[in-house]
Structures are given as C-alpha cells and as structure tokens.
Design a protein around this motif. Structure first.
Motif, short mmCIF file in Angstrom:
data_model
loop_
_atom_site.label_atom_id
_atom_site.label_comp_id
_atom_site.label_asym_id
_atom_site.label_seq_id
_atom_site.Cartn_x
_atom_site.Cartn_y
_atom_site.Cartn_z
N TYR A 1 -121.35 -66.94 43.76
CA TYR A 1 -121.38 -65.51 43.40
C TYR A 1 -122.75 -64.90 43.61
O TYR A 1 -122.87 -63.70 43.89
N GLN A 2 -123.81 -65.72 43.56
CA GLN A 2 -125.15 -65.22 43.91
C GLN A 2 -125.23 -64.90 45.40
O GLN A 2 -125.83 -63.87 45.79
N GLN A 3 -124.62 -65.75 46.20
CA GLN A 3 -124.61 -65.50 47.64
C GLN A 3 -123.76 -64.27 47.97
O GLN A 3 -124.13 -63.46 48.85
N ASP A 4 -122.64 -64.11 47.28
CA ASP A 4 -121.81 -62.92 47.51
C ASP A 4 -122.58 -61.65 47.16
O ASP A 4 -122.45 -60.62 47.84
N LEU A 5 -123.36 -61.72 46.11
CA LEU A 5 -124.15 -60.55 45.72
C LEU A 5 -125.22 -60.24 46.76
O LEU A 5 -125.44 -59.06 47.13
N ALA A 6 -125.90 -61.26 47.26
CA ALA A 6 -126.93 -61.03 48.29
C ALA A 6 -126.32 -60.40 49.54
O ALA A 6 -126.90 -59.50 50.16
#
Length: 468
Positions: free
Chosen positions: A116-121
């Motif tokens: 989910y951190q990667q999706d946010l980035a």
C-alpha cells in the motif's frame, strides 16, 4: 331254615328303609326352616356411613407485606464490536494482550503496509504528471487565444484546445482521488480499537493471511456500564401495568434493582430498569426487559447469569393464600373452601401477583377456610375432616422458585410454609392446578427456556469494526 333266614332278611330291609326316609324328612324340615327364615327378612344389611376425608386447611387472612419482583437474566455489554480488516494482506503484528483493557484508537493489529506504500507512491506520481499536463494545456490555450484574435486560426481549432485543457483538469481531479484512496488503504493497515473496552482472544496469529471484510480478528466490548436482559411473562407485565397505572414504565425505572450472581453473591452496585422491548414474543408469551448496572471495577462480564430483584412496593395490604390451593381447570381459577359443617364448596377466584409461595386473590374472604391438600380427591359437597394449619411467606433469599415441572410443595405436607417476613414474587408467575395439572412456571433459569437473551439479542450491538 330257609324260611327263617328269609324272614330275618325281610326285617332288616324294612328297618333300613325306615331310617332312610327318616333322614330325608329331617333334611327337608331343616331346609324349609332356613327358607322361611330368609323370606321373613328381605331388607339389605345396614351400611356404615362413609368416613370424612382428612384435609389441611388454612384460614385466609389479609397481610401487609413488601412486594419484591424477581426474574433471571444474563448480562450483555452495551456495545460489542467485531474487529475485521478493510484491506487484504498478512498480519505483521498485534499490539495487545488477550483479555486486556484497550482504549479507543489504540493500535490493535498491523497489516503489512509495503504494497500500500507503493500504491500511494504511484498515485502521487500520476497526480504530479496530471498537474504538469494541465499546466501545459493552459499555456497552449492562451497561445491559441492570441492567434484567434489575429485571425490566424479558426474557431474550431481554439475550441479543441479548450477541451484539451478541461480534460487535463479532470485528470488532475482523478489522480488526486487516487492519492486519497491510496492513503486511505495505507491507513487501513493499522487497525485501531473503535471503543474503550475489553478485548478478547486474538483469532489470527502473526503472519496469517487476512481477507478484507471477512476475517474476524477479535472482539471488543464495553465494560462500564453493563446491561442485563431478562424476561417477564405477559401476565406479569399486565399486572405491573395495572398496579402502577398508565405511567408505570416511568415509575418502575426509578426503582432500585438488586442483582444476585451465581453462588448467591449479591452485587454491590444498584441498577435501574432501562426499557421494555417493543413487542411480546408470540412464541413464548413473554416480553424482554433491560436493566443497567454500573460496573466500575469490571466484575460483570458479558454472558453472566443472575437474578434481579426489585422492590415494587414497601407496604401492600392484600389477601394472600398458598399457591398450592389454587386450581386451574381450562383457564378457570378456583379453590375449595370448607364450611362449618365440614362440607366442601368450589369458589371461583381471580388471581393477582404471586409473592413467592403465596398468591393474591379475589373471591376469597378473610376467615374462609381454604383446602391446601388432597385437592384431586375432593368434589363439591364432599364431607371432610379439616385440620387448620398456619401459613406464612417464604424467604426468597433461602427458598428459590422451583424449576418448571417441579411441584410447588408436597400436597400431603401439613406445613404450608416456613415463617418469614420477606416477600418475593418470582417473575414470570404461574398457577397451580390439582393432580396432573399441578405445576409452577418460573422465569427460565436455564438458557433459552426464560428464554434468556443470547448473542444476537435485539439489545446487543454487534458491529463489524475495521481499521481506523
């Protein structure tokens, strides 16, 4: 010689014949005498009158007593919340001890946030690209506006550039929404407690796979205050309504309720009635009621059984007779009374509130002698030998209501009750009829029969909570 022997033989035969006819005559004489004696007296032998049936009776009298209402119920938390995740992933860790008290917004579980951190980035990068595209579209629109004023381009070409600018503005809005959604998904990886309360066992171990909205992680319930649900029979509800009047629900909410837990332990805090359910259950003929008890030390836990006791009135004067004396024949309540000649009569009565082993009735006058045993052997007009015995109220603290199906008391017992100054009607109440119809109903002291509330009761709030 022959002649002599023949004469002797003839003499012996004549003597035997005379003896035979003499014996026949005597028998006929005796038989005729007996027959004449029998015909002379044709009346039947005298019969003894039936003996009076011994019964125990009480002398009905007025009593001034306090009224206690009792019922059995179980505790339920004000709020019970199921903790579930809103996102998929592996459980990274849990930050609480099983059975501990937790605070609202306290971290309970953490789902692996890397994806989910990667999706946010990615969403943020797309949003920046959309903003740059919008800036370029605006500058081109400005240039085309200058050329249109100089008549160097057509109106159609300028309109196309304006549409491109509007598309770029929409792309910025879409990318901004994607960023917000990615941030929300990332925030959902942290699952916090939605309420203050006590948490149960963790149902998923660290490293377990969690499915969004499906996997149950734990349950949290509030501690203070605590609800207690119990049931009243329809008859008791109507009796209370009649006793207190139209505003009885408001009045009864002001009365103190005492709670006795398993083993006879009396709970130290006093509760109050909160509400009655909106309807009577047509299957059981009972209505649910809810009381609220303070629980500052957390002694009460959801699911505990207890007996509630409320003082309905401190002094109440009424005529009371033993419950065992009341018969129920196809819905008609009656008692047997004995007059001064020892004759039994049936008396129809109207029953009121039950006070432990006694029942308030109308239709019996003070001084009437009411039969309390051998009811199945009696009929109106029967002659009995009454023995007057005393009767008092049983103490509900030491004499609890019998479960469904057990007799109220032994009909052959000569002691109706033990003396006491305490009064305690058990709710819901019942009537007692003779022989096979003799029974006593109580609030179900076993689960499901008072129909005690269980998980999923209308008063129980069970919401699916997710990460905050």
């Amino acid at each position: 010689m022959l002649t002599r022997r023949k004469g002797v033989h003839l003499m012996r035969s004549d003597s035997g014949a005379r003896r035979f006819w003499r014996w026949i005559s005597v028998c006929l004489l005796l038989g005729g005498t007996a027959l004449l004696a029998g015909c002379g007296d044709s009346s039947p032998p005298a019969q003894r009158p039936p003996s009076a049936l011994p019964v125990n009776v009480i002398t009905a009298r007025m009593m001034t007593v306090p009224i206690y209402g009792e019922a059995v119920g179980n505790t339920q938390a004000l709020e019970t919340v199921e903790i579930r995740s809103r996102v998929n992933g592996h459980l990274l860790r849990r930050d609480f001890d099983d059975g501990a008290l937790v605070k609202k917004d306290q971290l309970l579980f953490l789902i692996d946030p890397e994806q989910y951190q990667q999706d946010l980035a990615k969403a943020k990068a797309q949003h920046e690209y959309a903003k740059v595209s919008l800036e370029l579209a605006r500058k081109e629109t400005q240039r085309y506006a200058t050329l249109l004023r100089q008549a160097m381009i057509s109106q159609e070409e300028f309109d196309l550039k304006e549409i491109k600018e509007q598309e770029a503005e929409a792309s910025v809005l879409v990318s901004a929404a994607s960023v917000n959604l990615a941030e929300l998904q990332l925030r959902y990886t942290r699952i916090n407690s939605p309420i203050d309360g006590r948490i149960g066992f963790a149902l998923v171990d660290q490293g377990g796979l969690v499915s969004a909205g499906t996997t149950l992680l734990a349950r949290v319930s509030t501690v203070d205050p605590m609800h207690l649900f119990f049931y009243l029979s329809e008859e008791d509800y109507l009796n209370l309504s009649d006793h207190f009047g139209d505003d009885f629900e408001d009045v009864i909410k002001t009365l103190d309720i005492q709670l006795t837990l398993a083993g006879g332990l009396i709970y130290q805090h006093i509760g109050h009635l909160d509400m009655f359910d909106r309807e009577v259950d047509p299957k059981t003929g009972s209505i649910a009621a809810r009381a609220v008890f303070p629980n500052p030390d957390g002694m009460l836990r959801p699911g505990m059984f207890g007996r509630v006791r409320v003082t309905l009135e401190q002094e109440w004067e009424t005529l009371l007779i033993p419950q065992v004396a009341i018969m129920d024949t196809l819905g008609r309540k009656s008692v047997f009374v004995v007059d001064d000649q020892g004759l039994v009569a049936s008396r129809g009565v109207e029953v009121g509130m039950r006070l432990n082993n006694l029942r308030a009735v109308r239709g019996v006058e003070p001084g009437d002698r009411v039969v309390v045993d051998n009811l199945q052997k009696l009929r109106p007009g029967a002659h009995v030998a009454p023995t007057v015995i005393s009767y008092e109220l049983e103490d509900s603290e030491t004499t609890l209501t019998a479960p469904v199906g057990t007799p109220v008391s032994d009909p052959t017992d000569t002691s109706v009750s033990s003396p006491s100054a305490d009064t305690s009607p058990s709710l819901p109440s019942s009537d007692t009829s003779p022989a096979s119809a003799s029974r006593e109903e109580t609030s179900e002291e076993t689960e499901g029969a008072l129909g005690t509330p269980s998980d999923g009761h209308p008063g129980d709030t069970s919401d699916a909570a997710t990460g905050q």
